[in-house]
Write a protein that holds these residues in place. Structure first.
Motif, PDB file in Angstrom:
ATOM      1  N   ILE A 150      -5.547  -6.554  24.892  1.00 32.63           N
ATOM      2  CA  ILE A 150      -5.147  -7.945  24.658  1.00 32.63           C
ATOM      3  C   ILE A 150      -6.130  -8.617  23.710  1.00 32.63           C
ATOM      4  N   SER A 151      -7.414  -8.374  23.896  1.00 31.38           N
ATOM      5  CA  SER A 151      -8.415  -8.952  23.002  1.00 31.38           C
ATOM      6  C   SER A 151      -8.233  -8.449  21.571  1.00 31.38           C
ATOM      7  N   LYS A 152      -7.896  -7.186  21.431  1.00 35.01           N
ATOM      8  CA  LYS A 152      -7.678  -6.613  20.097  1.00 35.01           C
ATOM      9  C   LYS A 152      -6.439  -7.229  19.440  1.00 35.01           C
ATOM     10  N   ILE A 153      -5.356  -7.387  20.199  1.00 35.76           N
ATOM     11  CA  ILE A 153      -4.118  -7.937  19.653  1.00 35.76           C
ATOM     12  C   ILE A 153      -4.289  -9.406  19.267  1.00 35.76           C
ATOM     13  N   LEU A 154      -4.921 -10.192  20.151  1.00 38.73           N
ATOM     14  CA  LEU A 154      -5.073 -11.622  19.904  1.00 38.73           C
ATOM     15  C   LEU A 154      -6.226 -11.955  18.964  1.00 38.73           C
ATOM     16  N   GLU A 156     -10.947 -12.952  23.075  1.00 37.17           N
ATOM     17  CA  GLU A 156     -10.716 -12.741  24.505  1.00 37.17           C
ATOM     18  C   GLU A 156     -10.064 -13.988  25.101  1.00 37.17           C
ATOM     19  N   ASP A 157      -8.852 -13.842  25.602  1.00 41.97           N
ATOM     20  CA  ASP A 157      -8.119 -14.956  26.212  1.00 41.97           C
ATOM     21  C   ASP A 157      -8.002 -14.688  27.711  1.00 41.97           C
ATOM     22  N   ASP A 158      -8.852 -15.360  28.496  1.00 46.28           N
ATOM     23  CA  ASP A 158      -8.909 -15.113  29.936  1.00 46.28           C
ATOM     24  C   ASP A 158      -7.599 -15.434  30.646  1.00 46.28           C
ATOM     25  N   VAL A 159      -6.868 -16.423  30.168  1.00 47.57           N
ATOM     26  CA  VAL A 159      -5.620 -16.820  30.826  1.00 47.57           C
ATOM     27  C   VAL A 159      -4.583 -15.706  30.712  1.00 47.57           C
ATOM     28  N   VAL A 160      -4.423 -15.163  29.527  1.00 46.49           N
ATOM     29  CA  VAL A 160      -3.442 -14.089  29.316  1.00 46.49           C
ATOM     30  C   VAL A 160      -3.866 -12.831  30.070  1.00 46.49           C
ATOM     31  N   ILE A 161      -5.134 -12.519  30.027  1.00 45.27           N
ATOM     32  CA  ILE A 161      -5.640 -11.329  30.706  1.00 45.27           C
ATOM     33  C   ILE A 161      -5.437 -11.441  32.209  1.00 45.27           C
ATOM     34  N   GLU A 162      -5.764 -12.588  32.784  1.00 46.46           N
ATOM     35  CA  GLU A 162      -5.583 -12.791  34.224  1.00 46.46           C
ATOM     36  C   GLU A 162      -4.113 -12.779  34.612  1.00 46.46           C
ATOM     37  N   LEU A 163      -3.244 -13.289  33.748  1.00 44.11           N
ATOM     38  CA  LEU A 163      -1.807 -13.236  34.009  1.00 44.11           C
ATOM     39  C   LEU A 163      -1.345 -11.787  34.118  1.00 44.11           C
ATOM     40  N   CYS A 164      -1.796 -10.951  33.208  1.00 42.37           N
ATOM     41  CA  CYS A 164      -1.437  -9.527  33.252  1.00 42.37           C
ATOM     42  C   CYS A 164      -1.987  -8.863  34.510  1.00 42.37           C
TER      43      CYS A 164
END
Length: 67
Positions: A41-45, A48-56
């Motif tokens: 996710i960090s590579k794509i975005l 580092e987006d904690d909200v998206v990562i935590e959602l996953c």
């Protein structure tokens, strides 16, 4: 309208029979998957987006048998 088109495409798509098997998450090493998911996710975005990562992570840990 997009949902109707998506539903038609989903019905017309042939999936392999392996997609019908549920995965027992107790047999999966979730920590390894979490590291990979966060890195991807960090590579794509681009950051580092904690909200998206935590959602996953929450979707991954939601139930024992994931479809």
């Amino acid at each position: 309208m997009a949902t109707t088109v998506d539903q038609k495409l989903l019905k017309a798509t042939k999936f392999p029979p392996e997609f019908n098997q549920k995965v027992d998450m107790q047999k999966v090493n979730v920590e390894v998957m979490k590291k990979w998911i966060a890195a991807k996710i960090s590579k794509i975005l681009g950051n580092e987006d904690d909200v998206v990562i935590e959602l996953c992570f929450n979707l991954l840990e939601g139930s024992r048998f994931v479809c």
